[in-house]
Design an enzyme around this catalytic site. Structure first.
Site, PDB file in Angstrom:
ATOM      1  N   ARG A  47       0.835  -1.202   0.000  1.00  0.00           N
ATOM      2  CA  ARG A  47       0.000   0.000   0.000  1.00  0.00           C
ATOM      3  C   ARG A  47       0.874   1.258   0.000  1.00  0.00           C
ATOM      4  NH1 ARG A  47       1.698   2.120   3.837  1.00  0.00           N
ATOM      5  NH2 ARG A  47       0.452   3.970   3.466  1.00  0.00           N
ATOM      6  N   ALA A  49       0.757   5.143  -2.222  1.00  0.00           N
ATOM      7  CA  ALA A  49       0.640   5.392  -3.662  1.00  0.00           C
ATOM      8  C   ALA A  49       1.876   4.968  -4.480  1.00  0.00           C
ATOM      9  CB  ALA A  49       0.285   6.855  -3.883  1.00  0.00           C
ATOM     10  N   ARG A  88      -7.322  -0.560  -7.355  1.00  0.00           N
ATOM     11  CA  ARG A  88      -7.609   0.569  -6.454  1.00  0.00           C
ATOM     12  C   ARG A  88      -7.719   1.837  -7.312  1.00  0.00           C
ATOM     13  NH1 ARG A  88      -4.388   1.219  -1.007  1.00  0.00           N
ATOM     14  NH2 ARG A  88      -6.378   2.161  -0.386  1.00  0.00           N
ATOM     15  N   ASP A 235      -2.218  10.874  -2.853  1.00  0.00           N
ATOM     16  CA  ASP A 235      -2.497   9.817  -3.828  1.00  0.00           C
ATOM     17  C   ASP A 235      -2.795  10.349  -5.221  1.00  0.00           C
ATOM     18  OD1 ASP A 235      -3.165   8.733  -1.028  1.00  0.00           O
ATOM     19  OD2 ASP A 235      -2.911   6.961  -2.303  1.00  0.00           O
TER      20      ASP A 235
HETATM   21  O1  MRU Z   1      -4.881   3.208   1.677  1.00  0.00           O
HETATM   22  P1  MRU Z   1      -3.400   3.465   1.732  1.00  0.00           P
HETATM   23  O2  MRU Z   1      -2.771   2.980   2.990  1.00  0.00           O
HETATM   24  O3  MRU Z   1      -2.698   2.979   0.483  1.00  0.00           O
HETATM   25  O4  MRU Z   1      -3.316   5.060   1.711  1.00  0.00           O
HETATM   26  C1  MRU Z   1      -2.047   5.648   1.725  1.00  0.00           C
HETATM   27  C2  MRU Z   1      -2.052   7.108   1.819  1.00  0.00           C
HETATM   28  O5  MRU Z   1      -3.074   7.756   1.827  1.00  0.00           O
HETATM   29  C3  MRU Z   1      -0.709   7.763   1.792  1.00  0.00           C
HETATM   30  O6  MRU Z   1      -0.704   8.910   2.566  1.00  0.00           O
HETATM   31  C4  MRU Z   1      -0.398   8.130   0.337  1.00  0.00           C
HETATM   32  O7  MRU Z   1      -0.534   7.022  -0.473  1.00  0.00           O
HETATM   33  C5  MRU Z   1       0.934   8.723   0.187  1.00  0.00           C
HETATM   34  S1  MRU Z   1       2.189   7.490   0.222  1.00  0.00           S
HETATM   35  C6  MRU Z   1       3.695   8.181  -0.011  1.00  0.00           C
END
Ligand code: MRU
Length: 349
Positions: A47, A49, A88, A235
């Protein structure tokens, strides 16, 4: 720091650190099938981004290698790409990385062997570039802070969410290496607790002064004068600067505006999506109800009453007017964002 995504030495699998098991267990998963790889993204075993993009690129390469000789190689490759891309919706890094892979495949021509070689090179390059990008973001971050500052962060934008360093946490790690003493306030990030399980874990492992708070304590902590800046990842950033990040991020931004605390968003330029005019065009993922009524609780907490509806949006959009600056590998962008994005994407580091 933990190695979160890599190719197996025989290049028949993608090996990930299962982030759903952290911090209790550092368990690796060896993924070889399309179903396992889709599942890994959808269940957040991998997980964050940039990490999703890196993983999907490796997954496409490994799965391309296993396309049967008698299948239509190029059609099957596209089907695999589409299937990974649909796992996603919110983080643009997934489609960005897969788009790069497909372009590399196209440039390599028709021969299977040349396409596989190009795909292998491109997925390694995507991960390699992310390390450099995060490092550069971290350097810019350090120009925004002072020693002894309190920094509030939300969700997890550290090494686990990228390849190394992280985006929002990168400057904190780099500053720590250089002797800065930060006090980092991690919001736990309901419902999947990335702040508590991953950010607090990553920071404390490096010896950084870390305080974990529940999300609804953010206002109190800011009102006490403990926070001098907010650092979050993201994201997808729309052309007008509206920014999607983990659900609850916009709440921190609203509070930061109220308490006159700068609110910084950190991301690679690949997260800027000029095809989205504003935050209204960003698709917000809705996730399973169980994450709310049970999630990481030992047992179901909410009553099992069918008249209670559950709504579980996984991201929210922070309006551009609440953001002090967006920090990328190519520089720091201040409002008005719209005019600066194209130039910053083109700029060479
Ligand atoms: O659902 P997730 O855990 O993938 O969400 C992650 C986030 O919202 C992070 O803050 C975002 O992806 C930035 S990662 C460098």
């Amino acid at each position: 720091m933990l190695d979160n995504i890599r190719l197996s030495s025989d290049e028949t699998a993608v090996i990930i650190l299962d982030q759903t098991k952290l911090p209790g267990k550092a368990e690796e998963l060896r993924l070889t099938t399309a179903a396992e790889m889709r599942e890994a993204i959808m269940t957040l075993q991998v997980r964050g981004a940039p990490a999703i993009g890196i993983f999907a690129a490796y997954a496409l390469y490994v799965l391309a290698k296993s396309i049967p000789a008698k299948a239509d190689f190029h059609r099957t490759l596209k089907e695999i790409k589409n299937s990974l891309n649909s796992t996603r919706p919110t983080a643009v890094n997934l489609s960005h990385a897969l788009g790069r892979m497909m372009n590399a495949a196209k440039k390599a021509g028709k021969k299977r062997e040349s396409v596989l070689k190009a795909l292998g090179d491109e997925c390694r390059q995507i991960q390699h570039e992310d390390v450099a990008v995060c490092r550069s973001i971290s350097e810019y971050a350090l120009t925004l802070v002072k020693d002894n500052w309190g920094i509030m962060t939300y969700c997890n934008a550290g090494p686990l969410a990228t390849s190394r360093y992280g985006t929002a946490l990168g400057g904190i790690f780099l500053g720590h290496e250089r002797g800065y003493r930060f006090n980092v306030y991690c919001c736990e990030t309901r419902p999947l607790m990335q702040g508590a399980r991953l950010t607090a874990f990553e920071l404390s492992e490096e010896g950084i002064n870390t305080t974990l708070i529940c999300d609804n304590m953010a206002s109190r902590v800011m009102s006490e004068g403990r926070v001098q800046a907010c650092f979050v990842g993201c994201d997808r950033v729309a052309a007008n600067g509206d920014t999607a990040n983990k659900i609850g991020t916009s709440m921190v931004a609203v509070l930061a505006k109220h308490y006159k605390i700068p609110f910084y968003v950190f991301c690679p330029t690949s997260t800027l999506d000029l095809n989205c005019k504003s935050g209204k065009d960003i698709i917000i993922e809705t996730r399973d109800e169980a994450e709310i009524h049970t999630g990481y609780f030992r047992e179901r907490l909410a009553p099992e009453n069918e008249s209670i509806k559950i709504y579980n949006p996984s991201f929210d959009v922070t309006p551009a007017n609440l953001i002090t600056a967006i920090v990328t590998e190519n520089g720091i962008i201040k409002p008005p964002f719209e005019d600066s994005f194209k130039a910053i994407i083109r700029k060479k580091r």
